[in-house]
Every structure is written in structure tokens, then in C-alpha cells.
Design an enzyme around this catalytic site. Structure first.
Site, PDB file in Angstrom:
ATOM      1  N   SER A 113       0.843  -1.194   0.000  1.00 44.53           N
ATOM      2  CA  SER A 113       0.000   0.000   0.000  1.00 44.53           C
ATOM      3  C   SER A 113       0.880   1.246   0.000  1.00 44.53           C
ATOM      4  O   SER A 113       1.978   1.231   0.584  1.00 44.53           O
ATOM      5  CB  SER A 113      -0.878  -0.005   1.251  1.00 44.53           C
ATOM      6  N   SER A 114       0.385   2.316  -0.593  1.00 47.57           N
ATOM      7  CA  SER A 114       1.179   3.556  -0.614  1.00 47.57           C
ATOM      8  C   SER A 114       1.427   4.084   0.800  1.00 47.57           C
ATOM      9  O   SER A 114       2.393   4.800   1.035  1.00 47.57           O
ATOM     10  CB  SER A 114       0.464   4.627  -1.440  1.00 47.57           C
ATOM     11  N   CYS A 115       0.554   3.705   1.774  1.00 47.19           N
ATOM     12  CA  CYS A 115       0.708   4.275   3.112  1.00 47.19           C
ATOM     13  C   CYS A 115       1.802   3.583   3.925  1.00 47.19           C
ATOM     14  O   CYS A 115       2.010   3.917   5.083  1.00 47.19           O
ATOM     15  CB  CYS A 115      -0.616   4.276   3.865  1.00 47.19           C
ATOM     16  N   TYR A 142       0.558  -1.712  10.856  1.00 46.66           N
ATOM     17  CA  TYR A 142       0.095  -2.171   9.538  1.00 46.66           C
ATOM     18  C   TYR A 142       1.266  -2.169   8.551  1.00 46.66           C
ATOM     19  O   TYR A 142       1.484  -3.129   7.798  1.00 46.66           O
ATOM     20  CB  TYR A 142      -1.016  -1.231   9.076  1.00 46.66           C
ATOM     21  N   LYS A 146       2.909  -5.302   6.519  1.00 47.15           N
ATOM     22  CA  LYS A 146       2.854  -5.307   5.049  1.00 47.15           C
ATOM     23  C   LYS A 146       4.260  -5.368   4.452  1.00 47.15           C
ATOM     24  O   LYS A 146       4.485  -6.034   3.444  1.00 47.15           O
ATOM     25  CB  LYS A 146       2.123  -4.056   4.559  1.00 47.15           C
ATOM     26  N   HIS A 185     -12.199   4.793   5.218  1.00 43.89           N
ATOM     27  CA  HIS A 185     -11.267   5.656   4.501  1.00 43.89           C
ATOM     28  C   HIS A 185     -11.994   6.934   4.090  1.00 43.89           C
ATOM     29  O   HIS A 185     -13.219   7.021   4.159  1.00 43.89           O
ATOM     30  CB  HIS A 185     -10.728   4.936   3.269  1.00 43.89           C
TER      31      HIS A 185
HETATM   32  N1  LIG Z   1      -8.532  -0.031   0.468  1.00 45.30           N
HETATM   33  C1  LIG Z   1      -7.487   0.675   0.089  1.00 45.30           C
HETATM   34  O1  LIG Z   1      -7.568   1.916  -0.066  1.00 45.30           O
HETATM   35  C2  LIG Z   1      -6.172   0.014  -0.159  1.00 45.30           C
HETATM   36  C3  LIG Z   1      -5.109   0.801  -0.584  1.00 45.30           C
HETATM   37  C4  LIG Z   1      -3.880   0.198  -0.812  1.00 45.30           C
HETATM   38  C5  LIG Z   1      -3.740  -1.161  -0.635  1.00 45.30           C
HETATM   39  N2  LIG Z   1      -4.796  -1.918  -0.231  1.00 45.30           N
HETATM   40  C6  LIG Z   1      -4.575  -3.353  -0.033  1.00 45.30           C
HETATM   41  O2  LIG Z   1      -5.501  -4.110  -0.780  1.00 45.30           O
HETATM   42  C7  LIG Z   1      -5.835  -5.300  -0.071  1.00 45.30           C
HETATM   43  C8  LIG Z   1      -7.349  -5.418   0.054  1.00 45.30           C
HETATM   44  O3  LIG Z   1      -7.885  -4.283   0.716  1.00 45.30           O
HETATM   45  P1  LIG Z   1      -9.456  -3.996   0.737  1.00 45.30           P
HETATM   46  O4  LIG Z   1      -9.625  -2.529   0.763  1.00 45.30           O
HETATM   47  O5  LIG Z   1     -10.153  -4.814  -0.278  1.00 45.30           O
HETATM   48  O6  LIG Z   1      -9.843  -4.530   2.194  1.00 45.30           O
HETATM   49  P2  LIG Z   1     -11.275  -5.042   2.711  1.00 45.30           P
HETATM   50  O7  LIG Z   1     -12.370  -4.484   1.887  1.00 45.30           O
HETATM   51  O8  LIG Z   1     -11.280  -4.819   4.176  1.00 45.30           O
HETATM   52  O9  LIG Z   1     -11.213  -6.608   2.405  1.00 45.30           O
HETATM   53  C9  LIG Z   1     -10.330  -7.407   3.087  1.00 45.30           C
HETATM   54  C10 LIG Z   1     -10.721  -8.843   2.835  1.00 45.30           C
HETATM   55  O10 LIG Z   1      -9.822  -9.648   3.599  1.00 45.30           O
HETATM   56  C11 LIG Z   1     -10.581 -10.624   4.267  1.00 45.30           C
HETATM   57  N3  LIG Z   1      -9.945 -11.022   5.501  1.00 45.30           N
HETATM   58  C12 LIG Z   1      -9.468 -10.209   6.487  1.00 45.30           C
HETATM   59  N4  LIG Z   1      -9.005 -10.951   7.500  1.00 45.30           N
HETATM   60  C13 LIG Z   1      -9.196 -12.258   7.140  1.00 45.30           C
HETATM   61  C14 LIG Z   1      -8.945 -13.478   7.760  1.00 45.30           C
HETATM   62  N5  LIG Z   1      -8.370 -13.536   8.985  1.00 45.30           N
HETATM   63  N6  LIG Z   1      -9.272 -14.619   7.117  1.00 45.30           N
HETATM   64  C15 LIG Z   1      -9.856 -14.572   5.905  1.00 45.30           C
HETATM   65  N7  LIG Z   1     -10.124 -13.446   5.245  1.00 45.30           N
HETATM   66  C16 LIG Z   1      -9.807 -12.290   5.879  1.00 45.30           C
HETATM   67  C17 LIG Z   1     -11.902  -9.969   4.546  1.00 45.30           C
HETATM   68  O11 LIG Z   1     -12.840 -10.981   4.794  1.00 45.30           O
HETATM   69  P3  LIG Z   1     -14.321 -10.684   5.349  1.00 45.30           P
HETATM   70  O12 LIG Z   1     -15.093 -10.344   4.122  1.00 45.30           O
HETATM   71  O13 LIG Z   1     -14.722 -11.936   5.999  1.00 45.30           O
HETATM   72  O14 LIG Z   1     -14.176  -9.532   6.301  1.00 45.30           O
HETATM   73  C18 LIG Z   1     -12.130  -9.201   3.279  1.00 45.30           C
HETATM   74  O15 LIG Z   1     -12.717 -10.015   2.299  1.00 45.30           O
HETATM   75  C19 LIG Z   1      -5.127  -5.208   1.271  1.00 45.30           C
HETATM   76  O16 LIG Z   1      -3.949  -5.963   1.219  1.00 45.30           O
HETATM   77  C20 LIG Z   1      -4.785  -3.754   1.410  1.00 45.30           C
HETATM   78  O17 LIG Z   1      -3.632  -3.582   2.172  1.00 45.30           O
HETATM   79  C21 LIG Z   1      -6.012  -1.361  -0.004  1.00 45.30           C
END
Ligand SMILES: NC(=O)c1ccc[n+]([C@@H]2O[C@H](COP(=O)([O-])OP(=O)(O)OC[C@H]3O[C@@H](n4cnc5c(N)ncnc54)[C@H](OP(=O)(O)O)[C@@H]3O)[C@@H](O)[C@H]2O)c1
Length: 335
Positions: A113-115, A142, A146, A185
Site C-alpha cells: 500500500s502507498s501508506c 500495519y 505489510k 477511509h
Molecule cells: N482499500 C485501500 O484503499 C487500499 C489501498 C492500498 C492497498 N490496499 C490493499 O488491498 C488489499 C485489500 O484491501 P481492501 O480494501 O479490499 O480490504 P477489505 O475491503 O477490508 O477486504 C479485506 C478482505 O480480507 C478478508 N480477511 C481479512 N481478514 C481475514 C482473515 N483472517 N481470514 C480470511 N479473510 C480475511 C476480509 O474478509 P471478510 O469479508 O470476511 O471480512 C475481506 O474479504 C489489502 O492488502 C490492502 O492492504 C487497499
């Protein structure tokens, strides 16, 4: 930087975190790739559980993995749930990466992630800024977890020759975002607050922070498209930033979200709330050199995100939204 052709068609492709914002966008985009998509719910396999992860990989033997499962949240969640952010993300990354290696998975994409770049790294953020200075204290747990994941992908590549790659998305928004009143966010939080104020006839919306920090935002279906492009064409240990290469102040963003939602009241800023990093913009030179650039403007993306927010109330999950023939879903045609 090596480039290779990796075919997704006909492969068993596991999207870890398929119900999350990124995972659901990957599912929508992968529907065009004629792959055999594998998913598993957290109730069946908690990815923090090493034995359960190993058993699932041994049974399903995915050939490609998008590791989009993680504990993710905004500034308040990151700063409050510090132990959970560290433990969950370390456990998920190490369990999935090791199981993928043990079952000879052909390709894996890890999401940074950028953060997680250093707090005061030169802007726009280049991939070689990683670990070049102290981290932002509010999300250090975090970031540490990561960074460990990125380093695992890199180490499995150098020690075992595994084709594991890592991407660094900027701030994302769109269908499936988290609209929790405290843990969301910024774009999701603004959509919710402006929408609720509009519905209740409230005249004033308070935006956290001073409004001066500058941020970059990428529509999540654009991210998914970039990930598929890189999965098929990129094979190298170097990180790849994924963003638009353009930033905007939080104050300007608030005006844009208010306009998309149709909120006509006042906007004020609560400077007692933390601003976080002063500026966060990715250098996307490497990504554009690899042949990809974002296509959804911020204005269009915010309208699409607001449509998706309202569609949520009719009970549809983002992974069940219509799959387009090509291009991001729900594109708005501008006159
Ligand atoms: N969102 C952003 O702005 C952003 C920016 C940069 C990078 N990212 C990266 O992109 C990736 C996805 O982010 P996102 O925004 O899609 O997050 P999200 O909407 O919170 O989704 C996370 C997913 O991970 C699953 N998960 C979490 N803990 C788990 C566990 N213990 N066992 C099984 N599944 C689990 C969750 O399952 P449940 O559905 O059961 O909760 C959910 O489906 C991450 O690696 C994040 O660091 C995100």
C-alpha cells in the site's frame, strides 16, 4: 526488469479476500479471463490459521493467487487496533505465501500500500523509497506487517525462484468500500456523511482534519484492471506502484463528493482530528512504462462510488454487481 507472459485462462485462480473491496473488483475483472476462480469464506478458512490454510491449498492447489485479504482500515482503526493490524496481517501474509510456495503455485500477487512508504519520503513516492526512512507512527503496525509480506514475496523469489510479485496501490475507493462511521477511509466517510446530511436535511458537515493534506485516489475497478495486466505481463522483484499520478487536497475532495451526493449545506473542518501524512502521491512511471494507465476520472469514480453506496441498500454485494464486457463497470458517459 523482466517481462513475461502468464496466462490466466483455464488456470485455477484464488482470490484471497474476495468479499473485500479489492477482492470483489478482482472477481468482476477476472470474470473476463475464463479462469477457474477459487474463493473461500473466512468462516471456512480463517487465513490466520496456518493449518487450515495449508489444508485448503493442498486440496485446491491454486495456480495463481491474488493475496487481497488483509486487515485494512482508516487512520483511526490503524491507530487504535494496533495489535490486530500487526498480528492479522503478518499471519495472513506468511500463511498464504508459504502455502502457495509449498503447493507450487505458479504466480502470486501480494498487495502492499502507498501508506507503508516512509512518512517523509520524497514526493511523488518512488518504489525505491521503501524502507528509506521512519514510518508514519499512526499506521506503523500495519506498515511493518505489510513490509514483511513484501519481503517474503521477494525472498521466496530469490531463494526458491517463485514468481511472486508485489504491487503498491494508492488510496482506493469504489463499490464495496467500508462505510463504518469511525473506521472508514476518506472518500467512503465523506460519501456517508454528505448522504446522511442530505437525507436528514442537516446544514453542516464536519470533515476531519485541516483539509490541507493532499491525497491520490484510484477507482478500485481501475486497480483490478492494472493487477490483471501485471499478473499477465510482469515478473520481477521490484515493487510496482499503482495509482493515477495525480493528487487533490482533502478540501477540494470534500467539495467534489458533496457535489456528487447533491449536498448543498456548509462544510467545516475539525482541525483537532489528525491529518496523517501531509502529502501522498505515487510516482507511476514504472507502471506506465509497463503499459498501463488509469482511465476513470476522480469525478466519474466518485459518482460511481455513490451509485454503488446507494445500491448497497438494495442488498447487492459488490461482487454481485454486473460484469462489463470491457472497461470498468458502471462507467458514466459524460456529455
Ligand atoms: N482499500 C485501500 O484503499 C487500499 C489501498 C492500498 C492497498 N490496499 C490493499 O488491498 C488489499 C485489500 O484491501 P481492501 O480494501 O479490499 O480490504 P477489505 O475491503 O477490508 O477486504 C479485506 C478482505 O480480507 C478478508 N480477511 C481479512 N481478514 C481475514 C482473515 N483472517 N481470514 C480470511 N479473510 C480475511 C476480509 O474478509 P471478510 O469479508 O470476511 O471480512 C475481506 O474479504 C489489502 O492488502 C490492502 O492492504 C487497499
Amino acid at each position: 526488469m523482466a517481462s513475461t507472459a502468464f496466462e490466466l485462462k483455464g488456470k485455477r485462480v484464488f482470490v484471497a479476500g474476495h468479499r473485500g473491496m479489492v477482492g470483489a473488483a478482482l472477481m468482476r475483472r477476472l470474470a473476463r479471463e475464463q479462469a477457474d476462480l477459487l474463493t473461500v469464506s473466512r468462516s471456512e478458512v480463517d487465513l490466520r490459521d496456518q493449518a487450515a490454510v495449508n489444508a485448503w491449498f493442498a486440496a485446491k492447489r491454486p495456480q495463481a493467487v491474488f493475496l487481497a485479504a488483509a486487515k485494512v482500515g482508516g487512520i483511526v482503526a490503524n491507530n487504535t487496533l494496533r495489535a490486530e493490524f500487526l498480528y492479522d496481517n503478518l499471519a495472513i501474509s506468511s500463511n498464504v505465501i508459504q502455502a502457495a510456495h509449498a503447493t507450487r503455485c505458479e504466480k502470486l500477487m501480494f498487495f502492499g500500500s502507498s501508506c507503508i512508504y516512509p512518512r517523509l519520503a520524497p514526493q511523488p513516492l518512488r518504489e525505491d523509497s521503501m524502507l528509506a526512512g521512519p514510518l508514519e507512527p499512526t499506521n506503523e503496525p500495519y506498515a511493518i506487517a505489510k513490509i514483511a509480506g513484501l519481503k517474503m514475496a521477494e525472498a521466496y523469489r530469490s531463494q526458491y525462484g517463485a514468481d511472486f510479485i508485489s504491487v503498491m496501490p494508492t488510496n482506493l475507493y469504489g463499490p464495496g468500500d467500508n462505510y463504518h462511521p469511525e473506521y472508514s477511509h476518506v472518500i467512503a466517510a465523506l460519501i456517508r456523511r454528505f448522504h446522511e446530511a442530505k437525507i436528514s436535511g442537516g446544514g453542516n458537515v464536519v470533515v476531519w482534519g485541516t483539509g490541507t493534506p493532499r491525497r491520490e485516489f484510484l477507482y478500485v475497478d481501475d486497480l483490478a484492471d492494472a493487477c490483471i495486466h501485471l499478473m499477465k505481463t510482469y515478473s520481477s522483484p521490484e515493487l510496482v506502484n499503482i495509482g493515477t499520478g495525480e493528487d487533490i487536497s482533502i478540501a477540494e475532495l470534500a467539495l467534489m463528493v458533496a457535489a456528487a451526493v447533491g449536498f448543498r449545506g456548509e462544510i467545516s473542518f475539525d482541525a483537532s482530528r489528525p491529518d496523517g501524512t501531509p502529502r501522498k502521491l505515487l510516482d507511476v512511471g514504472r507502471l506506465s512504462g509497463l503499459g498501463w494507465r488509469a482511465t476513470t476520472s476522480l469525478e466519474d469514480g466518485i459518482r460511481l462510488a455513490y451509485l454503488a453506496y446507494r445500491a448497497d441498500s438494495d442488498g447487492r454485494h459488490p461482487s454481485d454487481l454486473p460484469v462489463p464486457d470491457n472497461g470498468p463497470i458502471l462507467r458514466i458517459n459524460r456529455r
